[in-house]
Design a protein around this motif. Structure first.
Motif: not given
Length: 78
Positions: A9-12, A25-33, A39-44, A62-68
């Motif tokens: 979706q968009a650039s994710y 249970i888990y939804l993650g998003r990160a840049g394509i590829g 450690p570039v994932w936003q996970i909820k 938090n909503e940061s893109f710093t998770n694995i």
């Protein structure tokens, strides 16, 4: 159950992980590829009472893109 990739979706790129009952249970998003071990994932995390979703929490609080993504089950959520 193994995570399933879906269309970006968009650039994710988004990944989903379900429990044995089919609840998301888990939804993650990160840049394509992005690799799931970087450690570039936003996970909820979605919490349920029975089959009803009751709350959403963020990895690291938090909503940061710093998770694995590969570590999603052992991360701290709030």
């Amino acid at each position: 159950m193994k995570p399933q990739a879906v269309e970006p979706q968009a650039s994710y790129t988004m990944l989903f992980d379900y429990d044995g009952s089919g609840n998301l249970i888990y939804l993650g998003r990160a840049g394509i590829g992005s690799l799931t071990g970087n450690p570039v994932w936003q996970i909820k995390k979605l919490n349920y009472s029975g089959s009803n979703m009751t709350s959403i929490q963020w990895a690291g609080g938090n909503e940061s893109f710093t998770n694995i993504w590969d570590n999603r089950a052992s991360l701290s959520y709030s």
